[in-house]
Write an enzyme that holds these catalytic residues in place. Structure first.
Site, PDB file in Angstrom:
ATOM      1  N   ASP A  69     -10.159   3.708   1.946  1.00 20.73           N
ATOM      2  CA  ASP A  69     -10.446   3.073   3.245  1.00 20.73           C
ATOM      3  C   ASP A  69     -11.260   3.997   4.162  1.00 20.73           C
ATOM      4  O   ASP A  69     -12.173   3.549   4.856  1.00 20.73           O
ATOM      5  CB  ASP A  69      -9.143   2.685   3.953  1.00 20.73           C
ATOM      6  CG  ASP A  69      -8.644   1.315   3.525  1.00 20.73           C
ATOM      7  OD1 ASP A  69      -9.453   0.509   3.028  1.00 20.73           O
ATOM      8  OD2 ASP A  69      -7.435   1.052   3.681  1.00 20.73           O
ATOM      9  N   LYS A 129       0.809  -1.234   0.000  1.00 25.48           N
ATOM     10  CA  LYS A 129       0.000   0.000   0.000  1.00 25.48           C
ATOM     11  C   LYS A 129       0.840   1.281   0.000  1.00 25.48           C
ATOM     12  O   LYS A 129       0.391   2.306  -0.488  1.00 25.48           O
ATOM     13  CB  LYS A 129      -0.935   0.017   1.212  1.00 25.48           C
ATOM     14  CG  LYS A 129      -2.154  -0.864   1.072  1.00 25.48           C
ATOM     15  CD  LYS A 129      -2.987  -0.735   2.335  1.00 25.48           C
ATOM     16  CE  LYS A 129      -4.378  -1.258   2.162  1.00 25.48           C
ATOM     17  NZ  LYS A 129      -5.253  -0.893   3.274  1.00 25.48           N
TER      18      LYS A 129
HETATM   19  P1  NAP Z   1      -0.947  -2.144  11.041  1.00 25.06           P
HETATM   20  O1  NAP Z   1      -0.541  -0.904  10.315  1.00 25.06           O
HETATM   21  O2  NAP Z   1      -0.006  -3.302  11.089  1.00 25.06           O
HETATM   22  O3  NAP Z   1      -1.332  -1.721  12.569  1.00 25.06           O
HETATM   23  C1  NAP Z   1      -1.630  -2.705  13.515  1.00 25.06           C
HETATM   24  C2  NAP Z   1      -2.138  -2.018  14.780  1.00 25.06           C
HETATM   25  O4  NAP Z   1      -2.464  -3.040  15.734  1.00 25.06           O
HETATM   26  C3  NAP Z   1      -1.088  -1.121  15.445  1.00 25.06           C
HETATM   27  O5  NAP Z   1      -1.739  -0.070  16.103  1.00 25.06           O
HETATM   28  C4  NAP Z   1      -0.447  -2.097  16.457  1.00 25.06           C
HETATM   29  O6  NAP Z   1       0.168  -1.451  17.526  1.00 25.06           O
HETATM   30  C5  NAP Z   1      -1.685  -2.846  16.925  1.00 25.06           C
HETATM   31  N1  NAP Z   1      -1.326  -4.131  17.503  1.00 25.06           N
HETATM   32  C6  NAP Z   1      -0.951  -5.266  16.857  1.00 25.06           C
HETATM   33  N2  NAP Z   1      -0.694  -6.240  17.740  1.00 25.06           N
HETATM   34  C7  NAP Z   1      -0.898  -5.715  18.982  1.00 25.06           C
HETATM   35  C8  NAP Z   1      -0.795  -6.217  20.302  1.00 25.06           C
HETATM   36  N3  NAP Z   1      -0.424  -7.497  20.536  1.00 25.06           N
HETATM   37  N4  NAP Z   1      -1.094  -5.407  21.341  1.00 25.06           N
HETATM   38  C9  NAP Z   1      -1.477  -4.111  21.126  1.00 25.06           C
HETATM   39  N5  NAP Z   1      -1.589  -3.577  19.890  1.00 25.06           N
HETATM   40  C10 NAP Z   1      -1.299  -4.375  18.827  1.00 25.06           C
HETATM   41  O7  NAP Z   1      -2.295  -2.739  10.446  1.00 25.06           O
HETATM   42  P2  NAP Z   1      -3.527  -1.924   9.793  1.00 25.06           P
HETATM   43  O8  NAP Z   1      -3.381  -1.941   8.329  1.00 25.06           O
HETATM   44  O9  NAP Z   1      -3.653  -0.645  10.513  1.00 25.06           O
HETATM   45  O10 NAP Z   1      -4.756  -2.892  10.147  1.00 25.06           O
HETATM   46  C11 NAP Z   1      -5.226  -3.030  11.475  1.00 25.06           C
HETATM   47  C12 NAP Z   1      -6.428  -3.953  11.509  1.00 25.06           C
HETATM   48  O11 NAP Z   1      -7.499  -3.373  10.765  1.00 25.06           O
HETATM   49  C13 NAP Z   1      -6.187  -5.326  10.876  1.00 25.06           C
HETATM   50  O12 NAP Z   1      -6.845  -6.265  11.656  1.00 25.06           O
HETATM   51  C14 NAP Z   1      -6.829  -5.218   9.510  1.00 25.06           C
HETATM   52  O13 NAP Z   1      -7.276  -6.467   9.030  1.00 25.06           O
HETATM   53  C15 NAP Z   1      -8.000  -4.314   9.830  1.00 25.06           C
HETATM   54  N6  NAP Z   1      -8.499  -3.580   8.647  1.00 25.06           N
HETATM   55  C16 NAP Z   1      -9.789  -3.765   8.295  1.00 25.06           C
HETATM   56  C17 NAP Z   1     -10.302  -3.078   7.209  1.00 25.06           C
HETATM   57  C18 NAP Z   1     -11.734  -3.289   6.838  1.00 25.06           C
HETATM   58  O14 NAP Z   1     -12.079  -2.995   5.687  1.00 25.06           O
HETATM   59  N7  NAP Z   1     -12.569  -3.730   7.745  1.00 25.06           N
HETATM   60  C19 NAP Z   1      -9.492  -2.198   6.476  1.00 25.06           C
HETATM   61  C20 NAP Z   1      -8.158  -2.013   6.879  1.00 25.06           C
HETATM   62  C21 NAP Z   1      -7.664  -2.722   7.979  1.00 25.06           C
HETATM   63  P3  NAP Z   1       1.735  -1.103  17.468  1.00 25.06           P
HETATM   64  O15 NAP Z   1       1.843   0.195  16.684  1.00 25.06           O
HETATM   65  O16 NAP Z   1       2.134  -0.970  18.878  1.00 25.06           O
HETATM   66  O17 NAP Z   1       2.412  -2.251  16.756  1.00 25.06           O
END
Ligand code: NAP
Length: 277
Positions: free
Chosen positions: A107, A70
């Protein structure tokens, strides 16, 4: 007589087998009787630019982009929308007739449409929004909420510095809470959004205390596997309006489909069922 080219679109990521986008776009192509195809493509980072540059010549009108490409596609595109720049990522590419590649991010649009549909009584001005997480998805959510007119946004993230970076990028309507105190920011929140991956099948559980949550809050989770996360189940017990994350995935697909295939698709029960098949 020359026959018109069959338009092709798809989703590029790695891995890609889990993506629901082919089911969603395939459903719309069938529903609207459009001759076209939407294909999942597993592309390695080293091949990304070469693959993207060859797609238009093969009849592709655009693609969705997912993890881990992305950010990288923004450097390949000729034009990047302001909102994609602000979010720092693009999930939708349009291959224009003049040969230029246009990168956008849908998004935030998907998030807001899903929220408006699932919680029609929620108003941006209802009060502060509390965001758990500060990753790529959080950036899209925050951009859309600020744009909609939410007065104040509280953010808490395990890695605090990432949340602080959001304040420097998005401005002083944002306020950071320590991850251990994330529960405190829910007390006054009209909207609570989980943008972390916690709560998803195979990931850890979200352990933020929810006792401060008011029944008047709207609670939404970006995680959609499972559809009803523990956060949503608890919020429902408290009496909150809850909105699951599948709708965001469906709504974010709408602008791309419309640009590529010339028809604005409807997100309805049949679309949800197609994504869940
Ligand atoms: P990302 O950039 O990798 O961010 C992940 C987030 O989760 C960060 O804030 C991270 O915190 C936190 N996290 C991960 N493991 C953790 C843990 N063990 N304890 C506390 N915090 C934790 O991913 P993203 O692209 O933002 O996506 C995040 C989620 O949204 C995913 O589940 C994805 O599938 C979902 N999503 C859904 C849609 C939809 O259309 N519904 C669209 C986009 C994303 P740190 O910064 O501390 O690592």
């Amino acid at each position: 007589m020359t026959l018109a080219k069959i338009p092709l679109a798809g989703v590029i990521g790695s891995p890609i087998a889990h993506s629901k986008s082919p089911q969603v776009h395939g459903h719309w192509l069938k529903t609207y009787g459009i001759q076209g195809h939407y294909i999942p493509m597993d592309v390695a980072a080293a091949d990304l630019e070469q693959v993207i540059r060859s797609l238009p010549r093969m009849g592709f009108v655009g693609v969705n982009v997912t993890i881990p490409h992305k950010e990288a596609v923004m450097h390949i595109a000729d034009l990047v929308t302001d909102r994609a720049i602000l979010i720092g990522a693009s999930n939708t590419l349009i291959f224009r007739k003049d040969g230029k590649i246009h990168a956008d991010n849908t998004d935030g649009y998907g998030f807001l449409e899903n929220l408006k549909t699932g919680a029609p009584n929620w108003q941006p001005k209802s009060g502060p929004a509390a965001i758990l997480g500060a990753g790529g998805a959080a950036r899209a959510v925050i951009a859309s909420l600020l744009d909609a007119g939410v007065p104040e946004i509280f953010i808490s993230n395990r890695t605090r510095v990432r949340a602080e970076k959001l304040v420097s990028d998005f401005g002083n309507r944002l306020r950071v809470f320590d991850w251990v105190q994330a529960g405190n920011m829910l007390d006054d929140a009209a909207l609570v959004v989980n943008t972390t991956s916690l709560g998803m099948v195979g990931k850890g559980e979200l352990r933020v205390p929810l006792d401060g949550l008011s029944k008047d809050s709207v609670v939404t989770d970006l995680v959609y596997a499972p559809l009803k996360t523990n956060l949503l189940a608890t919020a429902e017990e408290i009496g909150c309006t809850t909105v699951d994350g599948l709708g965001m995935l469906l709504h974010q697909a709408v602008p791309g489909f419309e640009r590529w295939f010339g028809k604005r698709p409807e997100v309805d029960r049949a679309t949800r069922a197609a994504a869940l098949r």
